[in-house]
Design a protein around this motif. Structure first.
Motif, short mmCIF file in Angstrom:
data_model
loop_
_atom_site.label_atom_id
_atom_site.label_comp_id
_atom_site.label_asym_id
_atom_site.label_seq_id
_atom_site.Cartn_x
_atom_site.Cartn_y
_atom_site.Cartn_z
N LEU A 281 10.43 22.83 11.77
CA LEU A 281 10.74 24.03 10.99
C LEU A 281 10.48 23.83 9.50
CD1 LEU A 281 14.03 25.38 12.63
CD2 LEU A 281 11.71 26.28 12.86
N ASP A 282 10.80 22.64 9.00
CA ASP A 282 10.62 22.36 7.57
C ASP A 282 10.31 20.87 7.42
OD1 ASP A 282 11.33 21.62 4.76
OD2 ASP A 282 12.00 23.72 4.64
N PRO A 283 9.22 20.52 6.73
CA PRO A 283 8.85 19.10 6.61
C PRO A 283 9.92 18.25 5.94
CG PRO A 283 7.55 20.47 5.10
CD PRO A 283 8.26 21.40 6.03
N ARG A 284 10.78 18.87 5.12
CA ARG A 284 11.82 18.11 4.44
C ARG A 284 12.83 17.52 5.42
NH1 ARG A 284 13.59 22.66 0.20
NH2 ARG A 284 13.25 23.87 2.11
N VAL A 285 12.97 18.16 6.59
CA VAL A 285 13.90 17.65 7.60
C VAL A 285 13.49 16.25 8.03
CG1 VAL A 285 14.86 18.01 9.91
CG2 VAL A 285 14.42 19.97 8.42
N ARG A 286 12.22 16.10 8.39
CA ARG A 286 11.74 14.81 8.87
C ARG A 286 11.76 13.76 7.76
NH1 ARG A 286 7.30 16.41 12.09
NH2 ARG A 286 8.88 16.71 13.68
N PHE A 287 11.36 14.16 6.56
CA PHE A 287 11.36 13.22 5.44
C PHE A 287 12.77 12.69 5.17
CE2 PHE A 287 7.40 15.53 3.87
CZ PHE A 287 6.55 14.50 4.25
#
Length: 503
Positions: A281-287
């Motif tokens: 949903l949002d790349p910041r989640v994985r980072f």
């Protein structure tokens, strides 16, 4: 069903050129692997992908069962093959055009040096994730190992499947993480009741057991014995059948993976799918998950050894909860994802509602522009002051709730809502987590740690920003934030650098 992959152990590197093409297939992965048993066959293992399954069948027809003097062998035909030296081969030092990336993570000291060269904390977080996340080759190798084990299990259950779940496929897997697998028997034909014809029904004559758990234990016991006695490369098989979720634990030498195999753990599959959805949903989640996990492992908050530590799954749910609490929220609650679900998404497993939307286009995200640096700093601040003594973490609602039981840390299982996924965590480990959050929050607030420093005379950059968070903590525990503020930042950084030199 035969797979179009095979693993070969070459006694010397043998891949015909040009372009990495062989007569029958294309090499997609070739590397030395750390075999874990003394006197195990050495060499380079190569994963070869074939154009079709018929090519694999043709290759296997050419393979022979080895004749070993003074030793008996189990005549089990596997797609794990050995290629002996034959006639004129290419140079032993010659490899195919495609080389895979390293399959293990770099040491923490090397990571700290790499991060110290970045120009912003956002870049540091991105670099850490790109360095530690599973490579394409490693991911494909995990699916191949499942396929090889499925060949063995299919001798008992011809239509079964073995597939990975957890970190191997949820998007948060780190190089070197264990391979969690599930033996899925639900896809075997005949499990769904058919409409009787002419008032008569035809059923298979089966063995009966007292419970589903007893069936699972029996199945895993038999599969475990088979892996131990007949499975090529499967060593150290442990039957952990009395755990809440019975499993088999073993090492798969050719791939270097530590493996856990469970059966019919369908709730775990749904949890895997949910984490993958959140990560997409949002790349910041994985980072953020990668960064927090790496930070936790560097300080012994998590461990590969079972015990009172916080697990990676619990830590990931804590990150998701924090992102739901942002204003505006970065990711939606599980209840919201359930409300968006269509009829095809409905899933109830053993009385647990595991329904959530699978169509990404239905999910409308709010506009949140916080940077990775802001989120990382706020994550530590959030949990440094969280009321763990009375509140429970719940990503279904996205808000704190009163603890339903007396336990140091309570994180509600997203689907089996009566369970606490962090029940194993004791007060000591939770206190360490909170203290480290306080220290990390303090470090990120200091101006000296938020800008890259000049290189030292030796050519190595001075740790700053995220790199300082990965340095060892001081002996004797973590000082309180109040005492930290009284200590000059220059003294603090100097002591951190000294601890790095000693590590």
């Amino acid at each position: 069903m035969a797979s179009s992959f095979a693993v070969c152990r070459w006694t010397q590197i043998f891949v015909r050129r040009p372009g990495g093409e062989t007569r029958t297939g294309r090499e997609i992965c070739s590397h030395q692997l750390p075999l874990q048993r003394e006197n195990a066959p050495q060499g380079t293992h190569v994963v070869v992908e074939f154009a079709n399954r018929e090519s694999v069948a043709s290759l296997l027809e050419e393979a022979a069962i080895p004749s070993i003097s003074h030793e008996a062998v189990v005549p089990f035909k596997s797609r794990l093959l050995s290629l002996k030296k034959l006639g004129s081969l290419d140079s032993p030092n010659q490899q195919s055009g495609q080389q895979c990336k390293p399959q293990t993570s770099i040491p923490i000291n090397e990571l700290i040096k790499r991060l110290s060269r970045e120009e912003s904390i956002d870049q540091q977080v991105t670099s850490l994730t790109e360095t530690y996340q599973l490579t394409e080759e490693n991911s494909r190798l995990r699916f191949l190992v499942c396929s090889l084990l499925q060949d063995i299990a299919a001798a008992y259950f011809p239509e079964c499947t073995i597939k990975p779940f957890g970190s191997s496929v949820n998007g948060f897997g780190k190089l070197g993480c264990d391979l969690d697998m599930i033996l899925d028997l639900d896809g075997i034909s005949g499990r769904k009741a058919k409409t009787p014809k002419g008032g008569l029904s035809l059923e298979y004559n089966l063995k009966r057991a007292n419970s589903e758990r007893a069936v699972t234990q029996s199945i895993l016991s038999v599969i475990g014995e088979c892996l131990d006695q007949f499975g090529p490369g499967c060593v150290g098989v442990q039957k952990i059948l009395n755990a809440r979720c019975p499993l088999l634990r073993f090492a798969h030498q050719p791939s270097g993976f530590q493996c856990d195999l469970t059966a019919n753990n369908r709730v775990a599959i749904k949890s895997t799918e949910l984490l993958y959805l959140y990560g997409e949903l949002d790349p910041r989640v994985r980072f953020l998950v990668f960064t927090v996990r790496c930070w936790a492992r560097a300080h012994g908050i998590t461990s590969s050894i079972p015990g009172a530590w916080i697990t990676n799954f619990s830590l990931t749910v804590m990150v998701l909860f924090f992102l739901q609490k942002r204003s505006p929220a970065i990711i939606p609650t599980l209840d919201h994802l359930k409300n968006l679900a269509g009829p095809a998404d409905k899933s109830v497993i053993e009385g647990n509602d595991c329904t959530f939307v699978s169509d990404f286009s239905k999910i409308q995200l709010q506009s949140n522009t916080e940077t990775l640096e802001q989120l990382l700093r706020e994550f530590f601040e959030f949990y440094a002051s969280f009321a763990f003594n009375k509140m429970s973490i719940n990503i279904r609602k996205g808000k704190e709730q009163n603890k339903p039981e007396v336990t140091p840390l309570h994180i509600q299982n997203p689907f089996e809502t009566s369970l606490n996924i962090s029940k194993n965590v004791n007060a000591t480990q939770l206190d360490r987590f909170v203290a480290l959050c306080q220290e990390s929050s303090w470090l990120l607030q200091q101006s000296e740690t938020n800008t890259p420093s000049l290189h030292s005379k030796g050519g190595s950059p001075t740790p700053w920003g995220l790199a300082t968070l990965l340095l060892p903590s001081q002996v004797g525990g973590i000082k309180s934030r109040k005492k930290r503020r009284l200590e000059p930042a220059s003294v603090r950084i100097k002591s951190l650098l000294e601890s790095l030199k000693k590590s």
